[in-house]
Write a protein that holds these residues in place. Sequence first.
Motif, PDB file in Angstrom:
ATOM      1  N   GLY A 234       1.603 -11.701  10.058  1.00  0.00           N
ATOM      2  CA  GLY A 234       2.747 -12.276  11.062  1.00  0.00           C
ATOM      3  C   GLY A 234       2.038 -13.451  11.854  1.00  0.00           C
ATOM      4  O   GLY A 234       2.631 -13.528  12.980  1.00  0.00           O
ATOM      5  N   VAL A 235       1.326 -14.170  11.343  1.00  0.00           N
ATOM      6  CA  VAL A 235       0.585 -15.284  12.118  1.00  0.00           C
ATOM      7  C   VAL A 235       0.338 -16.401  11.237  1.00  0.00           C
ATOM      8  O   VAL A 235       0.259 -16.512  10.366  1.00  0.00           O
ATOM      9  CB  VAL A 235      -0.767 -14.895  12.792  1.00  0.00           C
ATOM     10  CG1 VAL A 235      -0.549 -13.727  13.689  1.00  0.00           C
ATOM     11  CG2 VAL A 235      -1.777 -14.444  12.056  1.00  0.00           C
ATOM     12  N   LEU A 236       0.333 -17.625  12.104  1.00  0.00           N
ATOM     13  CA  LEU A 236      -0.033 -18.939  11.456  1.00  0.00           C
ATOM     14  C   LEU A 236      -1.158 -19.339  12.450  1.00  0.00           C
ATOM     15  O   LEU A 236      -1.209 -19.134  13.793  1.00  0.00           O
ATOM     16  CB  LEU A 236       0.984 -19.940  11.631  1.00  0.00           C
ATOM     17  CG  LEU A 236       2.171 -19.707  10.804  1.00  0.00           C
ATOM     18  CD1 LEU A 236       3.167 -20.891  10.971  1.00  0.00           C
ATOM     19  CD2 LEU A 236       1.887 -19.851   9.425  1.00  0.00           C
ATOM     20  N   VAL A 237      -2.247 -19.767  12.026  1.00  0.00           N
ATOM     21  CA  VAL A 237      -3.425 -20.164  12.660  1.00  0.00           C
ATOM     22  C   VAL A 237      -3.619 -21.656  12.558  1.00  0.00           C
ATOM     23  O   VAL A 237      -3.992 -22.168  11.595  1.00  0.00           O
ATOM     24  CB  VAL A 237      -4.786 -19.471  12.099  1.00  0.00           C
ATOM     25  CG1 VAL A 237      -5.910 -19.850  13.334  1.00  0.00           C
ATOM     26  CG2 VAL A 237      -4.598 -17.819  12.314  1.00  0.00           C
ATOM     27  N   PHE A 238      -3.774 -22.247  13.649  1.00  0.00           N
ATOM     28  CA  PHE A 238      -3.844 -23.884  13.931  1.00  0.00           C
ATOM     29  C   PHE A 238      -5.375 -24.415  14.170  1.00  0.00           C
ATOM     30  O   PHE A 238      -5.652 -23.647  15.260  1.00  0.00           O
ATOM     31  CB  PHE A 238      -2.822 -24.631  14.532  1.00  0.00           C
ATOM     32  CG  PHE A 238      -1.196 -24.353  13.967  1.00  0.00           C
ATOM     33  CD1 PHE A 238      -0.666 -24.965  13.060  1.00  0.00           C
ATOM     34  CD2 PHE A 238      -0.906 -23.125  14.456  1.00  0.00           C
ATOM     35  CE1 PHE A 238       0.663 -25.149  12.848  1.00  0.00           C
ATOM     36  CE2 PHE A 238       0.521 -22.933  14.067  1.00  0.00           C
ATOM     37  CZ  PHE A 238       1.194 -23.632  13.099  1.00  0.00           C
ATOM     38  N   GLY A 239      -5.913 -25.256  13.809  1.00  0.00           N
ATOM     39  CA  GLY A 239      -7.123 -25.613  14.343  1.00  0.00           C
ATOM     40  C   GLY A 239      -7.493 -27.006  14.141  1.00  0.00           C
ATOM     41  O   GLY A 239      -7.117 -27.713  13.168  1.00  0.00           O
ATOM     42  N   ASN A 240      -8.281 -27.575  15.052  1.00  0.00           N
ATOM     43  CA  ASN A 240      -8.546 -29.114  15.262  1.00  0.00           C
ATOM     44  C   ASN A 240     -10.069 -29.314  14.539  1.00  0.00           C
ATOM     45  O   ASN A 240     -10.619 -30.215  14.636  1.00  0.00           O
ATOM     46  CB  ASN A 240      -8.501 -29.860  16.380  1.00  0.00           C
ATOM     47  CG  ASN A 240      -9.508 -29.431  17.567  1.00  0.00           C
ATOM     48  OD1 ASN A 240     -10.243 -28.333  17.353  1.00  0.00           O
ATOM     49  ND2 ASN A 240      -9.564 -29.946  18.416  1.00  0.00           N
ATOM     50  N   ASP A 241     -10.710 -28.018  14.080  1.00  0.00           N
ATOM     51  CA  ASP A 241     -11.959 -27.819  13.492  1.00  0.00           C
ATOM     52  C   ASP A 241     -11.774 -26.801  12.424  1.00  0.00           C
ATOM     53  O   ASP A 241     -11.614 -25.785  12.800  1.00  0.00           O
ATOM     54  CB  ASP A 241     -12.938 -27.581  14.783  1.00  0.00           C
ATOM     55  CG  ASP A 241     -14.394 -27.267  14.166  1.00  0.00           C
ATOM     56  OD1 ASP A 241     -14.361 -26.708  12.979  1.00  0.00           O
ATOM     57  OD2 ASP A 241     -15.042 -27.446  15.124  1.00  0.00           O
TER      58      ASP A 241
END
Length: 334
Positions: free
Chosen positions: A265-272
């Motif tokens: 139930g999650v989305l994980v966003f990252g700039n690295d």
Amino acid sequence: MSPVSRRTFLLGGAAAVASAAAALRLGSVGGGPTEWDSSAFPPPGLARVAVLRASGYDGGLERIVEDGLRAIGAEVRGASVLLKPNLVEFEAGTPINTDPRLVAATVLALRSLGAAAVTVGEGPGHRRDTEYVLTRSGFDDALKSVAAPFVDLNTDAIVERRLHSRFTTLERLWLPRSVVDADLVISMPKMKTHHWAGATLSLKNCFGCVPGRVYGWPKNALHFAGLEQAIVDVAAAVRADLAIVDGIVGMEGNGPITGTGVASGVLVFGNDPVATDTIAATLMGIEPSRLGYLDLAARFLGQGDRARIRTEGEEVDGEVVRFDLLPEFAYLRA
């Protein structure tokens, strides 16, 4: 990516960067010597990762993706973006691939945020017939619904690039022109366990950027070079700028193809991507430093220190769903 942009690095900056080859940092894996050119990979700085709840793939995803990209400070205005989902195989009712509805929503979100062009590209490593996987998985319909072009990275025009990390003996890598020419590459993996690597996230997802017509199926040349070492070398060559991990429904057990679905139930966003995988592994109940390739990548390619990863959205430790692991990977438990 700073101070050397990914596109500059791949299109010519690599030649200048390589001139400082005397400045090498040394590490080891499996007892063998490894090295990377520290002028090509400045020490990892602070990273930003956002964990946002998403209960399903129908409705509201475009807004969630926009919020996630804003939370990590993603700069996409005017950029030519390549989305690299995980599109491996089709088996009805199994969460093998990044969900096509999420990819379509990301196309719309990027356009809303000002991206000049958005292309979806993948080089499936398991099945040679990309058209079959596209059609049966629903990707073809989803991309047509948002008028997003697709490029088969297995058959795209290719460019030879010298590696600036040397964890394998490959020395050089052929990359698709679509990867090299993009201003931004966004790795969009499915949150999954992996029967050889323990877990597959945004770094391992870069394998699909390497053309099968050169490296075989399922990218055999990379596996023969040493899977974990090849994951690091390929990710260091591709230099994905951002990552979006599809953890709405992931895969546990005997992944990445024959495991079972698990709702995170999650989305994980990252700039690295290294920082993103560090947080995503934690959400799976895995100690990131025990993933061999992630531990290696955290030495030079990105940020693996939780204290230097700024998280937005949900509290990471409150969203952990312990993925079932094969017995041989029990040591990965946090």
